[in-house]
Scaffold this motif. Structure first.
Motif, short mmCIF file in Angstrom:
data_model
loop_
_atom_site.label_atom_id
_atom_site.label_comp_id
_atom_site.label_asym_id
_atom_site.label_seq_id
_atom_site.Cartn_x
_atom_site.Cartn_y
_atom_site.Cartn_z
N PRO A 1 0.82 -1.21 0.00
CA PRO A 1 0.00 0.00 0.00
C PRO A 1 0.86 1.26 0.00
O PRO A 1 1.85 1.35 0.72
N THR B 1 10.32 -2.33 -1.28
CA THR B 1 10.56 -0.91 -1.54
C THR B 1 12.01 -0.66 -1.98
O THR B 1 12.27 0.27 -2.74
N GLU C 1 10.40 -10.46 7.48
CA GLU C 1 10.78 -9.34 6.62
C GLU C 1 12.30 -9.27 6.46
O GLU C 1 12.82 -9.04 5.37
N GLN D 1 9.48 5.21 0.71
CA GLN D 1 10.68 5.09 1.55
C GLN D 1 11.15 3.65 1.47
O GLN D 1 10.37 2.72 1.73
C1 LIG Z 1 -2.50 3.00 3.98
C2 LIG Z 1 -0.99 2.91 3.89
C3 LIG Z 1 -0.31 3.87 3.17
C4 LIG Z 1 1.08 3.81 3.05
N1 LIG Z 1 1.71 4.76 2.33
C5 LIG Z 1 3.03 4.70 2.15
C6 LIG Z 1 3.68 5.65 1.32
O1 LIG Z 1 3.07 6.56 0.76
N2 LIG Z 1 5.03 5.53 1.17
C7 LIG Z 1 5.74 4.52 1.78
O2 LIG Z 1 6.96 4.45 1.58
N3 LIG Z 1 5.15 3.61 2.56
C8 LIG Z 1 3.80 3.66 2.75
N4 LIG Z 1 3.19 2.70 3.52
C9 LIG Z 1 4.02 1.64 4.13
C10 LIG Z 1 4.45 0.63 3.05
O3 LIG Z 1 3.33 -0.06 2.56
C11 LIG Z 1 5.47 -0.35 3.64
O4 LIG Z 1 6.63 0.39 3.98
C12 LIG Z 1 5.87 -1.43 2.64
O5 LIG Z 1 4.79 -2.31 2.44
C13 LIG Z 1 7.08 -2.17 3.15
O6 LIG Z 1 7.38 -3.25 2.29
P1 LIG Z 1 8.88 -3.80 2.16
O7 LIG Z 1 8.81 -5.16 1.54
O8 LIG Z 1 9.73 -2.81 1.47
O9 LIG Z 1 9.39 -3.86 3.63
P2 LIG Z 1 9.20 -5.02 4.72
O10 LIG Z 1 10.54 -5.39 5.22
O11 LIG Z 1 8.28 -6.08 4.21
O12 LIG Z 1 8.47 -4.21 5.86
C14 LIG Z 1 9.02 -3.10 6.52
C15 LIG Z 1 7.94 -2.51 7.43
O13 LIG Z 1 6.89 -1.98 6.61
C16 LIG Z 1 5.62 -2.34 7.14
N5 LIG Z 1 4.93 -3.21 6.17
C17 LIG Z 1 5.37 -4.36 5.62
N6 LIG Z 1 4.48 -4.89 4.77
C18 LIG Z 1 3.42 -4.07 4.78
C19 LIG Z 1 2.17 -4.08 4.12
N7 LIG Z 1 1.80 -5.07 3.29
N8 LIG Z 1 1.31 -3.09 4.40
C20 LIG Z 1 1.67 -2.07 5.22
N9 LIG Z 1 2.83 -2.01 5.87
C21 LIG Z 1 3.70 -2.99 5.66
C22 LIG Z 1 5.89 -3.03 8.46
O14 LIG Z 1 5.90 -2.07 9.49
C23 LIG Z 1 7.27 -3.57 8.30
O15 LIG Z 1 7.92 -3.76 9.53
C24 LIG Z 1 1.81 2.74 3.68
C25 LIG Z 1 1.12 1.78 4.41
C26 LIG Z 1 -0.27 1.85 4.52
C27 LIG Z 1 -1.02 0.80 5.28
#
Ligand SMILES: Cc1cc2nc3c(=O)[nH]c(=O)nc-3n(C[C@H](O)[C@H](O)[C@H](O)COP(=O)(O)OP(=O)(O)OC[C@H]3O[C@@H](n4cnc5c(N)ncnc54)[C@H](O)[C@@H]3O)c2cc1C
Ligand code: FES
Length: 316
Positions: free
Chosen positions: A54, A78, A273, A72
């Motif tokens: 998201p 990401t 993660e 970020q």
């Molecule tokens: C409504 C909403 C809006 C968001 N908007 C932004 C944005 O505009 N920009 C941005 O950089 N990030 C945003 N995020 C957070 C972003 O979705 C997570 O940083 C991303 O999913 C992390 O994925 P990763 O595989 O890179 O990291 P991972 O190592 O998988 O996760 C790092 C951290 O990100 C969070 N995260 C992991 N998976 C998810 C998921 N499926 N949904 C939500 N959080 C998660 C957890 O806190 C986790 O510890 C938003 C989250 C939500 C719920």
């Protein structure tokens, strides 16, 4: 809500890197730009087998048919996007707009607070409040001067802008909660504060406004999976109620949010993660080559010419 995955994906028209870990992507998606409202988000798959993540709609331009995402790089998906999402490549799928749009009408004076990455998602709300005739005070917080972005965009839509840095390298020295205190001292008639940023920051903002009984809205970011209210992954506690941030939010009354529960749930999959990120980093190291980035080619295959080095870790 529309789910669209055309063969060629969604073309990235522009990208800007704000720091080592933060970047914006301007994506061509006329239907999404037409439907988007401040406060809403999308779920993105960067490639065919990518994790659904998201991301808030940080800006939209209906005339140009674009939406802007600010990301970020915190984990596998990401960081992978940071490597491969360049102008000319495409995102495989985008679902949205999702979530309840933020109500913007009827407010006379509002404070829009963004901390770090939260500065991006608060922007459409600040602009929307202004378009609806409110007096808008922006409070933006960054760790240091080098990390500041979009200050000019906020100056254009805010009547006052309070810039805060942790180290005082630009603007006032302090956190956004200190900036809110300055706004409250200067204005006794604030209708609403809207705060977006890390949970600990939003908690501090809610604690600052509570003694003044100023309505405070925060945008919650629990882990989301389907984004349709079915899986329960994004469950949050609001007062005595359980809500699902994907369909009931992501905006909620900051004075009622159980932030401790939110922060505990966000830490729940830390080990998985880390393992996914380690596997991906190791595979990148073994390949010892930069991924080949090719523009979307209309074949329906991944628009990123990146061999998937983490097949066993699909979905993160
Ligand atoms: C409504 C909403 C809006 C968001 N908007 C932004 C944005 O505009 N920009 C941005 O950089 N990030 C945003 N995020 C957070 C972003 O979705 C997570 O940083 C991303 O999913 C992390 O994925 P990763 O595989 O890179 O990291 P991972 O190592 O998988 O996760 C790092 C951290 O990100 C969070 N995260 C992991 N998976 C998810 C998921 N499926 N949904 C939500 N959080 C998660 C957890 O806190 C986790 O510890 C938003 C989250 C939500 C719920
Ligand atoms: S993400 Fe599944 S219920 Fe909200």
């Amino acid at each position: 809500m529309t789910e669209t995955t055309p063969a060629a994906g969604f073309r990235i028209l522009a990208r800007e890197d704000f720091s080592d870990v933060t970047y914006s992507l301007v994506v061509h998606h006329p239907l999404m730009a037409k439907a988007a409202q401040p406060g809403q988000f999308v779920i993105v798959m960067s490639h065919e087998s990518g994790e659904r993540i998201p991301l808030t709609i940080a800006d939209f331009d209906r005339k140009k048919g674009t939406v802007t995402l600010v990301v970020q790089a915190v984990g596998k998906s990401t960081k992978e996007m940071q490597q491969v999402c360049q102008p000319g490549t495409s995102l495989y799928g985008i679902v949205g707009p999702m979530g309840v749009p933020s109500p913007l009408a009827g407010k006379k004076k509002v404070v829009c607070v963004g901390g770090g990455l939260g500065v991006a998602p608060i922007y459409p709300q600040a602009r929307g409040f202004k378009e609806n005739g409110a007096y808008v005070i922006g409070v933006l917080g960054f760790r240091t001067k080098n990390l500041v972005f979009w200050a000019d965009k906020f100056r254009a839509c805010c009547d006052e802008l309070i810039l805060c840095t942790d180290d005082g390298s630009v603007g006032m020295k302090g956190f956004v909660s200190d900036g809110i205190k300055v706004a409250i001292e200067g204005h006794k008639d604030i209708d609403e504060v809207v705060a977006i940023g890390p949970p600990i920051m939003m908690k501090a903002c809610a604690d600052t406004t509570r003694p003044h009984a100023i309505k405070t809205i925060v945008s919650l970011n629990p882990i989301m999976v389907d984004g349709t209210g079915m899986c329960g992954g994004c469950r949050v506690k609001i007062g005595n109620e359980v809500k699902f941030a994907c369909v009931d939010g992501p905006d909620f009354d900051g004075h009622k949010v159980d932030f401790n529960d939110l922060m505990m749930r966000l830490r729940r999959y830390k080990e998985e993660e880390k393992a996914a990120l380690d596997r991906w980093s190791e595979n990148c190291r073994i390949m010892q080559q930069k991924p080949t980035v090719v523009p979307g080619n209309g074949t329906g295959e991944s628009s990123l010419g990146l061999p998937d080095p983490f097949e066993e870790a699909m979905g993160g």
